[in-house]
Design an enzyme around this catalytic site. Sequence first.
Site, PDB file in Angstrom:
ATOM      1  N   CYS A 287       0.189  -0.964   0.157  1.00 62.28           N
ATOM      2  CA  CYS A 287       0.048   0.320   0.054  1.00 62.28           C
ATOM      3  C   CYS A 287       1.268   1.611  -0.184  1.00 62.28           C
ATOM      4  O   CYS A 287       1.374   1.697   0.943  1.00 62.28           O
ATOM      5  CB  CYS A 287      -1.140   0.505   1.093  1.00 62.28           C
TER       6      CYS A 287
ATOM      7  N   HIS B 177       1.093   3.114   2.995  1.00 59.80           N
ATOM      8  CA  HIS B 177       1.571   1.825   4.281  1.00 59.80           C
ATOM      9  C   HIS B 177       3.102   1.112   3.872  1.00 59.80           C
ATOM     10  O   HIS B 177       2.912  -0.472   3.925  1.00 59.80           O
ATOM     11  CB  HIS B 177       0.669   1.231   5.338  1.00 59.80           C
TER      12      HIS B 177
END
Length: 475
Positions: free
Chosen positions: A145, A148
């Site tokens: 992601c 993240h």
Amino acid sequence: MKTLYVTTPIYYANDKPHVGHAYTTVAADVLARYWRKKLGSEQVFFLTGTDEHGQKIADAAQKAGLAPKAFVDRLVPQFETMLRSLAISNDIFMRTTAVEHIQFAKEYFQQLKANDDVYLGTYEGFYCVGCESYKTESELVDGKCPDHPNLTPERRHEKNYFFRLTKYISAVIQAIESNQIIIKPDYRRNELLARLKGEVRDISISRPNVEWGIPLPWDESHTFYVWVEALLNYLSALEIKQASNFWPANVQLMAKEILWFHGAIWPALLIAGGRDLPKTIFAHGWFTIDGQKMSKTLGNVIDPIELVDRYGADAVRYFLLSAVPFGADGDLAAHRFAEVYKADLADGLGNLLQRTVTLISRSELKIEPGAAPSCADADRAIEELRLDEGLKAIWLIVRDANKRLEEAKPWEMIKNYESETMNHELVNVLTTAYRQLETIAAGLMPFMPETSAQIFAQLRSSQAQPLFPRLNHEL
């Protein structure tokens, strides 16, 4: 515009508030204060609050040795303290653990299910624990992601209830392209439209193994996916306050990472529920701190309450809104706080006020207050959501007023102004400075309410007091 409904996102209550939360909230407060003055206090509704369900909160509570509800009950007061410290004038502090919100969310989705907009299906794909959301492969960068990168998305296969997002995508696109919903800044609008026209799937609205959430009314073995029920707070809050006439929202503010939820999923849920769409969605950028992303690991997360303790609420409001163009990413250099405080606030505005009021008092001038002072450039900037430019317009006047005083040197005039010519010139110089300060104070009212009030009070009383006291510390 007859009424204004302005919202911040409700902040995820898994950790204490940081400067990013303060930034969005102060921006919303500027809008609320400005429009209250223009429309009347009863014509404005300002929402902020906390999002209190979901797995991340359950995990944080477990780590703290608390039940989830006890954990959020202990954490939420820190957000409320932040609001008080920054002089935020919200009309409601919305919590998704409120009984009224829980009932509203259940009823809303019960109706969507009755309309066949919700169905039971199987989800197989990637789930980012950090975002608490599912990701398509096209959203991942090198399998991670982008928000993240230190977390590996989990491959999941589970039964979920789904909302038929794909059924409403064309209607959402049409609403954005026709400016029925205005997405700001423009480059965020373009990014959102590109994604809406790309790979979009129906979205999961439930989780079968997350206990800390709202149970689905038709299947209590599932709880609502935190994002979809949280979005409904903007409606449930109005129900709680019996203020439904404020819908649709005029301005919904948020950081850019949650634009998809607010610019795609939220309009689709509203269309499916037969509700009007919000008028403007504004997604601002992120702050880095000294060039690095805020991180507890790096120890560079700035606590807004500590900032207020050091500099005062209005100074912090000024720092945040003047730091970067509103909407863009930008950097907060920690060492700059003390520098800006001294240069712009103490030596700039504070010095201007103190010497003007002192000179008026010494010369025993009686200057009548202006009838309705205003700062047209700052007002226009607020209405166009260019908040940093509103402050720039005000500080142009601050600098011009200081320059005029430096050139005219009224402190020298006042020593020996026995001639009528000198007396007339002194009156003109100080009256001009007085009027400029009235304009500054009027423009600052939404941005720095206490400072604005102090400027007006000192002008009226001819009693000078330090507006921004000397600092004995730095951040």
